[in-house]
Design a protein around this motif. Structure first.
Motif, mmCIF file in Angstrom:
data_model
loop_
_atom_site.group_PDB
_atom_site.id
_atom_site.type_symbol
_atom_site.label_atom_id
_atom_site.label_comp_id
_atom_site.label_asym_id
_atom_site.label_seq_id
_atom_site.Cartn_x
_atom_site.Cartn_y
_atom_site.Cartn_z
ATOM 1 N N VAL A 35 35.898 52.938 40.563
ATOM 2 C CA VAL A 35 36.058 51.994 39.457
ATOM 3 C C VAL A 35 37.386 51.283 39.678
ATOM 4 O O VAL A 35 38.423 51.930 39.855
ATOM 5 C CB VAL A 35 36.043 52.679 38.077
ATOM 6 C CG1 VAL A 35 36.317 51.662 36.968
ATOM 7 C CG2 VAL A 35 34.716 53.386 37.839
ATOM 8 N N ALA A 36 37.315 49.954 39.733
ATOM 9 C CA ALA A 36 38.517 49.130 39.840
ATOM 10 C C ALA A 36 38.628 48.313 38.559
ATOM 11 O O ALA A 36 37.615 47.889 37.991
ATOM 12 C CB ALA A 36 38.434 48.207 41.051
ATOM 13 N N GLU A 37 39.854 48.086 38.103
ATOM 14 C CA GLU A 37 40.080 47.304 36.886
ATOM 15 C C GLU A 37 41.292 46.414 37.077
ATOM 16 O O GLU A 37 42.219 46.763 37.812
ATOM 17 C CB GLU A 37 40.310 48.218 35.678
ATOM 18 C CG GLU A 37 39.101 49.025 35.294
ATOM 19 C CD GLU A 37 39.334 49.906 34.077
ATOM 20 O OE1 GLU A 37 40.503 50.111 33.673
ATOM 21 O OE2 GLU A 37 38.333 50.389 33.532
ATOM 22 N N GLY A 38 41.260 45.273 36.404
ATOM 23 C CA GLY A 38 42.386 44.359 36.464
ATOM 24 C C GLY A 38 42.111 43.102 35.677
ATOM 25 O O GLY A 38 41.125 43.001 34.948
ATOM 26 N N SER A 39 42.974 42.123 35.851
ATOM 27 C CA SER A 39 42.833 40.886 35.093
ATOM 28 C C SER A 39 42.902 39.683 36.017
ATOM 29 O O SER A 39 43.319 39.778 37.166
ATOM 30 C CB SER A 39 43.915 40.796 34.018
ATOM 31 O OG SER A 39 45.191 40.821 34.621
ATOM 32 N N GLY A 40 42.461 38.570 35.475
ATOM 33 C CA GLY A 40 42.467 37.352 36.256
ATOM 34 C C GLY A 40 42.359 36.127 35.376
ATOM 35 O O GLY A 40 42.296 36.221 34.148
ATOM 36 N N GLU A 41 42.315 34.995 36.022
ATOM 37 C CA GLU A 41 42.176 33.705 35.356
ATOM 38 C C GLU A 41 40.963 33.024 35.976
ATOM 39 O O GLU A 41 40.933 32.794 37.187
ATOM 40 C CB GLU A 41 43.443 32.875 35.578
ATOM 41 C CG GLU A 41 43.461 31.570 34.846
ATOM 42 C CD GLU A 41 43.782 31.726 33.364
ATOM 43 O OE1 GLU A 41 43.296 30.878 32.586
ATOM 44 O OE2 GLU A 41 44.497 32.661 32.972
ATOM 45 N N SER A 74 43.286 40.249 40.079
ATOM 46 C CA SER A 74 44.198 41.231 40.649
ATOM 47 C C SER A 74 43.967 42.552 39.924
ATOM 48 O O SER A 74 43.938 42.590 38.691
ATOM 49 C CB SER A 74 45.636 40.757 40.441
ATOM 50 O OG SER A 74 46.540 41.693 40.945
ATOM 51 N N GLY A 75 43.785 43.642 40.687
ATOM 52 C CA GLY A 75 43.537 44.918 40.039
ATOM 53 C C GLY A 75 43.788 46.092 40.957
ATOM 54 O O GLY A 75 44.220 45.933 42.104
ATOM 55 N N VAL A 76 43.490 47.272 40.431
ATOM 56 C CA VAL A 76 43.711 48.510 41.173
ATOM 57 C C VAL A 76 42.529 49.460 40.983
ATOM 58 O O VAL A 76 41.771 49.357 40.023
ATOM 59 C CB VAL A 76 45.008 49.230 40.724
ATOM 60 C CG1 VAL A 76 46.244 48.396 41.019
ATOM 61 C CG2 VAL A 76 44.941 49.606 39.259
ATOM 62 N N ILE A 104 32.109 43.370 35.527
ATOM 63 C CA ILE A 104 31.962 43.037 34.116
ATOM 64 C C ILE A 104 33.261 42.375 33.663
ATOM 65 O O ILE A 104 34.310 43.024 33.583
ATOM 66 C CB ILE A 104 31.671 44.281 33.258
ATOM 67 C CG1 ILE A 104 30.421 44.993 33.770
ATOM 68 C CG2 ILE A 104 31.500 43.896 31.789
ATOM 69 C CD1 ILE A 104 30.702 46.321 34.394
ATOM 70 N N PHE A 105 33.178 41.063 33.405
ATOM 71 C CA PHE A 105 34.330 40.290 32.952
ATOM 72 C C PHE A 105 34.303 40.212 31.434
ATOM 73 O O PHE A 105 33.253 39.957 30.846
ATOM 74 C CB PHE A 105 34.276 38.862 33.510
ATOM 75 C CG PHE A 105 34.364 38.791 35.005
ATOM 76 C CD1 PHE A 105 35.600 38.713 35.634
ATOM 77 C CD2 PHE A 105 33.221 38.786 35.776
ATOM 78 C CE1 PHE A 105 35.679 38.634 37.018
ATOM 79 C CE2 PHE A 105 33.293 38.702 37.163
ATOM 80 C CZ PHE A 105 34.522 38.628 37.786
ATOM 81 N N THR A 106 35.453 40.389 30.805
ATOM 82 C CA THR A 106 35.558 40.265 29.359
ATOM 83 C C THR A 106 36.605 39.206 29.037
ATOM 84 O O THR A 106 37.776 39.343 29.410
ATOM 85 C CB THR A 106 35.948 41.607 28.711
ATOM 86 O OG1 THR A 106 34.999 42.602 29.104
ATOM 87 C CG2 THR A 106 35.975 41.490 27.189
ATOM 88 N N ALA A 107 36.164 38.140 28.355
ATOM 89 C CA ALA A 107 37.057 37.063 27.941
ATOM 90 C C ALA A 107 37.907 37.527 26.758
ATOM 91 O O ALA A 107 37.599 38.537 26.112
ATOM 92 C CB ALA A 107 36.241 35.827 27.553
ATOM 93 N N PHE A 125 39.692 40.209 31.578
ATOM 94 C CA PHE A 125 39.772 41.552 32.143
ATOM 95 C C PHE A 125 38.473 41.810 32.893
ATOM 96 O O PHE A 125 37.405 41.388 32.439
ATOM 97 C CB PHE A 125 39.940 42.569 31.001
ATOM 98 C CG PHE A 125 39.896 43.995 31.458
ATOM 99 C CD1 PHE A 125 41.024 44.591 31.994
ATOM 100 C CD2 PHE A 125 38.730 44.737 31.367
ATOM 101 C CE1 PHE A 125 40.989 45.913 32.421
ATOM 102 C CE2 PHE A 125 38.683 46.056 31.791
ATOM 103 C CZ PHE A 125 39.819 46.645 32.314
ATOM 104 N N MET A 126 38.549 42.491 34.038
ATOM 105 C CA MET A 126 37.330 42.816 34.771
ATOM 106 C C MET A 126 37.345 44.278 35.179
ATOM 107 O O MET A 126 38.348 44.787 35.668
ATOM 108 C CB MET A 126 37.192 41.946 36.028
ATOM 109 C CG MET A 126 35.825 42.055 36.704
ATOM 110 S SD MET A 126 35.751 43.222 38.069
ATOM 111 C CE MET A 126 36.561 42.318 39.355
#
Length: 158
Positions: free
Chosen positions: A50-56, A33-35, A83-86, A64-65
């Motif tokens: 550029v879109a950013e948000g977080s997920g599972e 989910s992001g914006v 680009i996903f960051t754990a 974060f992606m």
């Protein structure tokens, strides 16, 4: 001597065509989910976003992606990176492309075909693919662009 060379050649060939040990493909699934955090209209109708948000996600957990990409507003063609960051800082990167389409109500719906291109930490050398299926609605909070919900479904090897 010839037989030894032949056997050695077969051994080298079999090693070359065998998948690396531990490179088992496993499911890669989750939600995001992001914006939109920025949208550059300089090259309209192609918009740099550029879109950013977080997920599972499986194998990353809560993450974060960031997704720098371009979208042609007339054709829907979307090309860019994810680009996903754990939580521990390991990253997983992918290249994505597709043609999400704007609906009459302004919502954008569609899938991006994504190819995993690598990463850092435990994802160094990762490969795989997934579909990033998105539903993006125009933001109502005064921010630019869209608020997006997505599901991720594919395979990863690392």
């Amino acid at each position: 001597m010839r037989a030894t060379r032949f056997v050695l050649s077969l051994l080298v060939l079999s090693i070359a065509v065998t998948a690396p040990i531990g490179a088992k493909s496993v499911p890669f699934k989750g939600s995001w989910s992001g914006v939109t955090v920025s949208a550059d209209l300089t090259n309209f109708p192609v918009v740099a976003i550029v879109a950013e948000g977080s997920g599972e996600l499986t194998h990353l957990g809560r993450s974060f992606m960031s997704s720098p990409h371009t979208t042609n507003v007339f054709t829907g063609e979307t090309i860019g990176d994810q680009i996903f960051t754990a939580a521990n800082g390991d990253t997983l990167t992918a290249f994505c492309a597709g043609f999400p389409q704007q609906q009459p109500d302004g919502t954008v719906v569609g899938g991006l075909d994504c190819t995993i291109t690598g990463g850092t930490g435990r994802f160094e050398g990762a490969t795989g693919e997934y579909v990033f299926f998105l539903v993006a609605r125009p933001r109502t909070d005064g921010g630019p662009g869209f608020a997006t919900e997505a599901t991720i479904n594919g395979q990863i090897s690392y």
